[in-house]
Design a protein around this motif. Structure first.
Motif, PDB file in Angstrom:
ATOM      1  N   LEU A   1       3.674   6.661  -1.952  1.00  0.00           N
ATOM      2  CA  LEU A   1       4.762   7.132  -1.107  1.00  0.00           C
ATOM      3  C   LEU A   1       4.101   7.977  -0.024  1.00  0.00           C
ATOM      4  O   LEU A   1       3.251   8.830  -0.328  1.00  0.00           O
ATOM      5  CB  LEU A   1       5.742   7.981  -1.920  1.00  0.00           C
ATOM      6  N   GLU A   2       4.454   7.720   1.228  1.00  0.00           N
ATOM      7  CA  GLU A   2       3.916   8.488   2.352  1.00  0.00           C
ATOM      8  C   GLU A   2       5.080   9.194   3.034  1.00  0.00           C
ATOM      9  O   GLU A   2       5.978   8.529   3.551  1.00  0.00           O
ATOM     10  CB  GLU A   2       3.209   7.559   3.341  1.00  0.00           C
ATOM     11  N   LEU A   3       5.065  10.518   3.017  1.00  0.00           N
ATOM     12  CA  LEU A   3       6.094  11.271   3.739  1.00  0.00           C
ATOM     13  C   LEU A   3       5.517  11.662   5.090  1.00  0.00           C
ATOM     14  O   LEU A   3       4.374  12.124   5.170  1.00  0.00           O
ATOM     15  CB  LEU A   3       6.485  12.518   2.943  1.00  0.00           C
TER      16      LEU A   3
ATOM     17  N   ASP B   1       0.817  -1.214   0.000  1.00  0.00           N
ATOM     18  CA  ASP B   1       0.000   0.000   0.000  1.00  0.00           C
ATOM     19  C   ASP B   1       0.851   1.265   0.000  1.00  0.00           C
ATOM     20  O   ASP B   1       0.606   2.183  -0.761  1.00  0.00           O
ATOM     21  CB  ASP B   1      -0.920   0.012   1.222  1.00  0.00           C
ATOM     22  N   HIS B   2       1.835   1.316   0.890  1.00  0.00           N
ATOM     23  CA  HIS B   2       2.738   2.469   0.860  1.00  0.00           C
ATOM     24  C   HIS B   2       4.106   2.154   1.448  1.00  0.00           C
ATOM     25  O   HIS B   2       4.275   1.206   2.200  1.00  0.00           O
ATOM     26  CB  HIS B   2       2.137   3.707   1.535  1.00  0.00           C
ATOM     27  N   ILE B   3       5.040   2.984   1.019  1.00  0.00           N
ATOM     28  CA  ILE B   3       6.371   3.029   1.608  1.00  0.00           C
ATOM     29  C   ILE B   3       6.418   4.358   2.345  1.00  0.00           C
ATOM     30  O   ILE B   3       6.122   5.404   1.748  1.00  0.00           O
ATOM     31  CB  ILE B   3       7.457   2.976   0.521  1.00  0.00           C
ATOM     32  N   ALA B   4       6.719   4.313   3.646  1.00  0.00           N
ATOM     33  CA  ALA B   4       6.694   5.534   4.442  1.00  0.00           C
ATOM     34  C   ALA B   4       8.110   6.005   4.724  1.00  0.00           C
ATOM     35  O   ALA B   4       8.968   5.216   5.124  1.00  0.00           O
ATOM     36  CB  ALA B   4       5.952   5.293   5.750  1.00  0.00           C
ATOM     37  N   VAL B   5       8.324   7.297   4.504  1.00  0.00           N
ATOM     38  CA  VAL B   5       9.643   7.895   4.702  1.00  0.00           C
ATOM     39  C   VAL B   5       9.510   8.998   5.749  1.00  0.00           C
ATOM     40  O   VAL B   5       8.643   9.881   5.630  1.00  0.00           O
ATOM     41  CB  VAL B   5      10.167   8.476   3.365  1.00  0.00           C
TER      42      VAL B   5
ATOM     43  N   ILE C   1       6.895  -3.166   9.758  1.00  0.00           N
ATOM     44  CA  ILE C   1       5.885  -3.466   8.747  1.00  0.00           C
ATOM     45  C   ILE C   1       4.498  -3.145   9.290  1.00  0.00           C
ATOM     46  O   ILE C   1       4.095  -3.647  10.340  1.00  0.00           O
ATOM     47  CB  ILE C   1       5.952  -4.947   8.311  1.00  0.00           C
ATOM     48  N   GLU C   2       3.793  -2.268   8.585  1.00  0.00           N
ATOM     49  CA  GLU C   2       2.422  -1.920   8.943  1.00  0.00           C
ATOM     50  C   GLU C   2       1.473  -2.827   8.152  1.00  0.00           C
ATOM     51  O   GLU C   2       1.680  -3.060   6.960  1.00  0.00           O
ATOM     52  CB  GLU C   2       2.168  -0.451   8.558  1.00  0.00           C
ATOM     53  N   LEU C   3       0.484  -3.360   8.848  1.00  0.00           N
ATOM     54  CA  LEU C   3      -0.593  -4.091   8.173  1.00  0.00           C
ATOM     55  C   LEU C   3      -1.844  -3.248   8.303  1.00  0.00           C
ATOM     56  O   LEU C   3      -2.139  -2.713   9.377  1.00  0.00           O
ATOM     57  CB  LEU C   3      -0.804  -5.470   8.797  1.00  0.00           C
TER      58      LEU C   3
ATOM     59  N   HIS D   1      10.975   4.535   6.875  1.00  0.00           N
ATOM     60  CA  HIS D   1      10.483   4.223   8.219  1.00  0.00           C
ATOM     61  C   HIS D   1       9.725   2.897   8.275  1.00  0.00           C
ATOM     62  O   HIS D   1       9.935   2.107   9.170  1.00  0.00           O
ATOM     63  CB  HIS D   1       9.597   5.367   8.713  1.00  0.00           C
ATOM     64  N   HIS D   2       8.805   2.681   7.333  1.00  0.00           N
ATOM     65  CA  HIS D   2       8.106   1.387   7.312  1.00  0.00           C
ATOM     66  C   HIS D   2       7.535   1.080   5.937  1.00  0.00           C
ATOM     67  O   HIS D   2       7.425   1.958   5.083  1.00  0.00           O
ATOM     68  CB  HIS D   2       6.991   1.340   8.375  1.00  0.00           C
ATOM     69  N   LEU D   3       7.188  -0.207   5.752  1.00  0.00           N
ATOM     70  CA  LEU D   3       6.423  -0.661   4.590  1.00  0.00           C
ATOM     71  C   LEU D   3       5.028  -0.964   5.082  1.00  0.00           C
ATOM     72  O   LEU D   3       4.859  -1.463   6.186  1.00  0.00           O
ATOM     73  CB  LEU D   3       6.998  -1.964   4.022  1.00  0.00           C
ATOM     74  N   CYS D   4       4.030  -0.686   4.265  1.00  0.00           N
ATOM     75  CA  CYS D   4       2.663  -1.026   4.652  1.00  0.00           C
ATOM     76  C   CYS D   4       2.008  -1.921   3.612  1.00  0.00           C
ATOM     77  O   CYS D   4       1.985  -1.592   2.424  1.00  0.00           O
ATOM     78  CB  CYS D   4       1.818   0.231   4.830  1.00  0.00           C
ATOM     79  N   PHE D   5       1.485  -3.045   4.086  1.00  0.00           N
ATOM     80  CA  PHE D   5       0.722  -3.954   3.232  1.00  0.00           C
ATOM     81  C   PHE D   5      -0.746  -3.888   3.623  1.00  0.00           C
ATOM     82  O   PHE D   5      -1.076  -3.869   4.811  1.00  0.00           O
ATOM     83  CB  PHE D   5       1.205  -5.397   3.398  1.00  0.00           C
TER      84      PHE D   5
HETATM   85 CO    CO Z   1       1.971   3.943   7.152  1.00  0.00          CO
END
Ligand code: CO
Length: 145
Positions: free
Chosen positions: A61-63, A13-17, A138-140, A88-92
């Protein structure tokens, strides 16, 4: 299960930076070619403000940057202090968060929260502890209808 069925069950869903300066980072990624949603979202729970840009049909991409009068108490502020800006995290996205957490806990996977919380985009979220995921947070996330 076919590959296509499996892909529906778990979508990146997103890659958070985590960033120090949201506007500066948005500009950098705009120069790279991404187009950001106009709206910035404040996630009270995490004490952050976020900017989202789609990367493809599923993934964003989530900043993230600390925000609010109590921002020093937030996890992102502490992360930046400790590690500096970076991924910071990956979200699935999962179809059923409660079930997925139950299955993973049975395998010994540790989560940050005992109960799912409301995250950005009004999703139900929980996080797999980096200790259980080779150093990756990892965010779910599950869409709430
Ligand atoms: Co997130």
């Amino acid at each position: 299960m076919t590959i296509h069925d499996a892909l529906k069950n778990l979508v990146l869903d997103h890659i958070a930076v985590a960033v120090d300066d949201l506007d500066k980072s948005v500009l950098f990624y705009q120069n790279l070619g991404l187009v950001f949603e106009d709206e910035r979202e404040v996630v009270e729970e995490q004490k952050v403000i976020t900017a989202f840009s789609p990367i493809d049909h599923n993934t964003h991409l989530e900043l993230l940057t600390p925000y609010g009068i109590k921002k020093e108490d937030g996890a992102i502020f502490q992360y930046l202090q400790k590690k500096g800006p970076g991924i910071h995290h990956l979200c699935f996205t999962v179809l059923n968060l409660e079930q997925k957490c139950f299955e993973l806990k049975a395998l010994g996977v540790q989560f940050l929260y005992s109960q799912a919380k409301i995250g950005a985009k009004k999703r139900l979220v929980n996080f797999i502890h980096p200790k259980s995921a080779g150093g990756v947070l990892i965010e779910l996330s599950q869409k709430i209808e």
